[in-house]
Design an enzyme around this catalytic site. Structure first.
Site, PDB file in Angstrom:
ATOM      1  N   ASP A   1       1.011  -1.007   0.229  1.00 21.90           N
ATOM      2  CA  ASP A   1       0.320   0.149  -0.211  1.00 21.90           C
ATOM      3  C   ASP A   1       1.220   1.342  -0.062  1.00 21.90           C
ATOM      4  O   ASP A   1       2.123   1.382   0.369  1.00 21.90           O
ATOM      5  CB  ASP A   1      -1.143   0.348   0.955  1.00 21.90           C
ATOM      6  CG  ASP A   1      -2.225   0.632   0.330  1.00 21.90           C
ATOM      7  OD1 ASP A   1      -3.603   0.068   0.549  1.00 21.90           O
ATOM      8  OD2 ASP A   1      -2.433   2.117   0.815  1.00 21.90           O
TER       9      ASP A   1
ATOM     10  N   ASN B   1      -5.479  -5.449  -6.205  1.00 19.08           N
ATOM     11  CA  ASN B   1      -6.666  -4.492  -6.057  1.00 19.08           C
ATOM     12  C   ASN B   1      -6.643  -3.021  -6.024  1.00 19.08           C
ATOM     13  O   ASN B   1      -7.849  -2.367  -6.177  1.00 19.08           O
ATOM     14  CB  ASN B   1      -7.265  -5.609  -4.665  1.00 19.08           C
ATOM     15  CG  ASN B   1      -7.712  -4.783  -3.397  1.00 19.08           C
ATOM     16  OD1 ASN B   1      -9.378  -4.382  -3.730  1.00 19.08           O
ATOM     17  ND2 ASN B   1      -7.655  -3.390  -2.690  1.00 19.08           N
TER      18      ASN B   1
ATOM     19  N   TYR C   1     -12.097   6.572 -14.702  1.00 24.15           N
ATOM     20  CA  TYR C   1     -12.287   5.188 -13.970  1.00 24.15           C
ATOM     21  C   TYR C   1     -13.406   4.420 -14.952  1.00 24.15           C
ATOM     22  O   TYR C   1     -12.665   3.115 -14.868  1.00 24.15           O
ATOM     23  CB  TYR C   1     -13.423   5.657 -12.829  1.00 24.15           C
ATOM     24  CG  TYR C   1     -13.969   4.635 -11.503  1.00 24.15           C
ATOM     25  CD1 TYR C   1     -12.322   3.948 -11.069  1.00 24.15           C
ATOM     26  CD2 TYR C   1     -14.311   3.743 -11.982  1.00 24.15           C
ATOM     27  CE1 TYR C   1     -12.974   3.027 -10.075  1.00 24.15           C
ATOM     28  CE2 TYR C   1     -14.658   2.394 -10.555  1.00 24.15           C
ATOM     29  CZ  TYR C   1     -13.410   2.253  -9.464  1.00 24.15           C
ATOM     30  OH  TYR C   1     -14.223   1.527  -8.733  1.00 24.15           O
TER      31      TYR C   1
ATOM     32  N   ASP D   1       4.031   1.842  -3.735  1.00 22.18           N
ATOM     33  CA  ASP D   1       2.981   2.486  -5.355  1.00 22.18           C
ATOM     34  C   ASP D   1       2.954   1.718  -6.308  1.00 22.18           C
ATOM     35  O   ASP D   1       4.159   1.377  -6.989  1.00 22.18           O
ATOM     36  CB  ASP D   1       3.522   3.661  -5.499  1.00 22.18           C
ATOM     37  CG  ASP D   1       3.274   4.560  -6.486  1.00 22.18           C
ATOM     38  OD1 ASP D   1       2.029   3.813  -6.620  1.00 22.18           O
ATOM     39  OD2 ASP D   1       3.384   5.639  -6.725  1.00 22.18           O
ATOM     40  N   VAL D   2       2.571   1.074  -6.721  1.00 22.78           N
ATOM     41  CA  VAL D   2       1.368   0.331  -7.337  1.00 22.78           C
ATOM     42  C   VAL D   2       1.879   0.215  -9.225  1.00 22.78           C
ATOM     43  O   VAL D   2       1.955  -0.259  -9.812  1.00 22.78           O
ATOM     44  CB  VAL D   2       0.307  -0.954  -7.632  1.00 22.78           C
ATOM     45  CG1 VAL D   2       0.388  -1.391  -6.432  1.00 22.78           C
ATOM     46  CG2 VAL D   2      -1.087   0.732  -7.863  1.00 22.78           C
TER      47      VAL D   2
ATOM     48  N   LYS E   1     -11.563  -0.043 -16.452  1.00 20.16           N
ATOM     49  CA  LYS E   1     -12.103  -1.175 -15.633  1.00 20.16           C
ATOM     50  C   LYS E   1     -12.502  -1.880 -16.574  1.00 20.16           C
ATOM     51  O   LYS E   1     -12.613  -3.180 -16.597  1.00 20.16           O
ATOM     52  CB  LYS E   1     -13.645  -0.458 -14.733  1.00 20.16           C
ATOM     53  CG  LYS E   1     -12.457  -0.192 -12.979  1.00 20.16           C
ATOM     54  CD  LYS E   1     -12.002  -0.711 -11.993  1.00 20.16           C
ATOM     55  CE  LYS E   1     -11.746  -0.457 -10.786  1.00 20.16           C
ATOM     56  NZ  LYS E   1     -10.683  -0.779  -9.869  1.00 20.16           N
TER      57      LYS E   1
ATOM     58  N   THR F   1     -16.520   2.217   1.619  1.00 18.15           N
ATOM     59  CA  THR F   1     -15.300   2.100   1.682  1.00 18.15           C
ATOM     60  C   THR F   1     -14.194   3.721   1.755  1.00 18.15           C
ATOM     61  O   THR F   1     -15.096   4.762   1.996  1.00 18.15           O
ATOM     62  CB  THR F   1     -14.267   1.256   0.564  1.00 18.15           C
ATOM     63  OG1 THR F   1     -14.325   2.218  -0.787  1.00 18.15           O
ATOM     64  CG2 THR F   1     -14.729  -0.215   0.618  1.00 18.15           C
TER      65      THR F   1
HETATM   66  P1  NAD Z   1      -9.863   2.241  -0.451  1.00 20.08           P
HETATM   67  O1  NAD Z   1      -9.610   3.770  -1.088  1.00 20.08           O
HETATM   68  O2  NAD Z   1     -10.734   1.836   0.674  1.00 20.08           O
HETATM   69  O3  NAD Z   1      -8.698   1.737  -0.251  1.00 20.08           O
HETATM   70  C1  NAD Z   1      -7.883   1.551  -1.354  1.00 20.08           C
HETATM   71  C2  NAD Z   1      -6.305   0.820  -0.851  1.00 20.08           C
HETATM   72  O4  NAD Z   1      -5.078   1.762  -2.558  1.00 20.08           O
HETATM   73  C3  NAD Z   1      -5.884   2.545  -0.425  1.00 20.08           C
HETATM   74  O5  NAD Z   1      -5.707   1.826   0.483  1.00 20.08           O
HETATM   75  C4  NAD Z   1      -5.140   3.316  -0.887  1.00 20.08           C
HETATM   76  O6  NAD Z   1      -3.838   4.213   0.046  1.00 20.08           O
HETATM   77  C5  NAD Z   1      -4.055   2.296  -1.889  1.00 20.08           C
HETATM   78  N1  NAD Z   1      -3.843   2.970  -2.536  1.00 20.08           N
HETATM   79  C6  NAD Z   1      -4.275   4.715  -3.341  1.00 20.08           C
HETATM   80  N2  NAD Z   1      -3.286   4.158  -4.763  1.00 20.08           N
HETATM   81  C7  NAD Z   1      -1.973   3.271  -4.799  1.00 20.08           C
HETATM   82  C8  NAD Z   1      -1.189   3.517  -4.914  1.00 20.08           C
HETATM   83  N3  NAD Z   1      -0.598   4.027  -6.101  1.00 20.08           N
HETATM   84  N4  NAD Z   1      -0.078   1.773  -4.655  1.00 20.08           N
HETATM   85  C9  NAD Z   1      -0.178   1.278  -4.049  1.00 20.08           C
HETATM   86  N5  NAD Z   1      -1.827   1.894  -2.699  1.00 20.08           N
HETATM   87  C10 NAD Z   1      -2.737   2.629  -3.449  1.00 20.08           C
HETATM   88  O7  NAD Z   1     -10.817   1.747  -1.520  1.00 20.08           O
HETATM   89  P2  NAD Z   1     -11.687   0.828  -2.076  1.00 20.08           P
HETATM   90  O8  NAD Z   1     -13.415   0.984  -2.663  1.00 20.08           O
HETATM   91  O9  NAD Z   1     -11.240  -0.214  -1.084  1.00 20.08           O
HETATM   92  O10 NAD Z   1     -11.167   0.054  -3.586  1.00 20.08           O
HETATM   93  C11 NAD Z   1     -10.738  -1.108  -3.834  1.00 20.08           C
HETATM   94  C12 NAD Z   1     -10.917  -1.747  -4.928  1.00 20.08           C
HETATM   95  O11 NAD Z   1     -11.929  -1.620  -5.099  1.00 20.08           O
HETATM   96  C13 NAD Z   1     -10.300  -0.186  -5.858  1.00 20.08           C
HETATM   97  O12 NAD Z   1      -9.732  -1.535  -7.077  1.00 20.08           O
HETATM   98  C14 NAD Z   1     -11.510   0.092  -6.602  1.00 20.08           C
HETATM   99  O13 NAD Z   1     -11.549   0.381  -7.588  1.00 20.08           O
HETATM  100  C15 NAD Z   1     -12.691  -1.208  -6.206  1.00 20.08           C
HETATM  101  N6  NAD Z   1     -14.206  -1.267  -6.239  1.00 20.08           N
HETATM  102  C16 NAD Z   1     -14.667  -0.199  -5.589  1.00 20.08           C
HETATM  103  C17 NAD Z   1     -16.308  -0.429  -4.915  1.00 20.08           C
HETATM  104  C18 NAD Z   1     -16.590   0.591  -4.249  1.00 20.08           C
HETATM  105  O14 NAD Z   1     -17.361   1.124  -4.331  1.00 20.08           O
HETATM  106  N7  NAD Z   1     -16.304   0.549  -2.673  1.00 20.08           N
HETATM  107  C19 NAD Z   1     -16.869  -0.864  -5.947  1.00 20.08           C
HETATM  108  C20 NAD Z   1     -15.728  -1.165  -7.339  1.00 20.08           C
HETATM  109  C21 NAD Z   1     -14.658  -1.195  -7.494  1.00 20.08           C
END
Ligand code: NAD
Length: 272
Positions: A43, A96, A175, A69-70, A179, A210
């Protein structure tokens, strides 16, 4: 061992979760670690990562973290190598991490933020959205495969979104296409990698509470708008995603590959 236990056995697996310090990624890390996997969380959020790793190790789980950083390709390669050096192998990777690139046209509430209008989007914002939500998935899968092929297999689970299939989003414009491309990439990777025992699947969540989009789904009005689209009257809690993650990463999921699996309380069904 009971049949049920054997079916969902992930004990001893070497697992990586990107973006595992929060939200959906944290849930993936928890369900794997509490069932006996060795989990490394990648992360960018150093403080969040340290906190989450401390909370999980306090449970007696085998969890550690790397602040990476990914989108940093050399750092990603080094972080994967460090996991392989520690655990001897890499079995399961959750690609993720993802971001909301900025304001966009909110198709659920109809809100039009002028900063998100196409003619006003800074190009860097578009680029960052594609980088984090698409290219970093490529980087993650590439490193996973580099380690899985010599071991004769593994599982890759990518977090996509129902926004890949429908104009349903509170997030920025890049976005949705990012996706959508992720879905196609997952299907293509499943074809390329099946012969090597590597299964590649995507989880397509609907709205989950989240920290994404500034934790906006916690706001009453936004939440109500999304709840009204759910067939079961609520939006997702990250606990809801754990069973699917465990299924895809365990022997019970051994016939899934190239699958795009929607988990959304029926929102997509209502909208299509
Ligand atoms: P979140 O913001 O709670 O968690 C995302 C995590 O990724 C955080 O810990 C953040 O620090 C980390 N992150 C961000 N940029 C980064 C980087 N450059 N390198 C490493 N880590 C990094 O969000 P979430 O909702 O848990 O999102 C997780 C995945 O789920 C994402 O791919 C998001 O697109 C997908 N998603 C979420 C939802 C929703 O409604 N929450 C719906 C569909 C898809």
């Amino acid at each position: 061992m009971a049949a049920l236990e054997k079916m969902f056995d992930v004990r001893g697996k070497s697992v990586i979760v990107t973006g595992g310090a929060s939200g959906i990624g944290r849930a993936y890390a928890e369900i794997m670690a509490e069932n006996g996997a060795k989990v490394c969380i990648f992360d960018i959020d150093r403080d969040g990562l340290a906190r989450v790793v401390a909370e999980m190790t306090a449970q007696g789980w085998d969890v550690w973290g790397q602040a990476v950083d990914v989108s940093d390709r050399p750092a990603m390669a080094a972080a994967f190598d460090a996991v392989a050096a520690r655990n001897g192998r890499i079995d399961t990777v959750f690609a993720n991490a993802g971001i909301d690139p900025g304001p966009g046209f909110n198709t659920v509430t109809g809100e039009r933020n002028p900063d998100g209008a196409i003619e006003n989007i800074p190009d860097e914002q578009w680029d960052r959205g594609i980088e984090l939500n698409l290219t970093s998935v490529y980087t993650t899968v590439k490193n996973a495969v580099r380690h899985m092929k010599p071991n004769g297999g593994g599982e890759i689970i990518v977090t996509s979104s129902i926004a890949s299939m429908i104009n349903e989003s509170i997030v920025g414009t890049s976005y949705m296409p990012a996706k959508a491309a992720v879905n196609h990439f997952v299907r293509h990777m499943a074809m390329e990698l099946g012969a090597y025992g590597i299964r590649v699947n995507a989880i397509l969540p609907g709205p989950f509470i989240t920290n994404i989009a500034g934790g906006r789904l916690r706001n009453k009005a936004d939440r109500a708008a999304f709840e009204s689209q759910s067939l079961i009257g609520r939006i997702g809690d990250v606990e809801d995603i754990k069973g699917l993650a465990l299924l895809l990463a365990s022997p019970a999921g051994s016939f899934f590959t190239g699958s795009l699996i929607v988990i959304d309380g029926g929102s997509l069904t209502r909208m299509t």
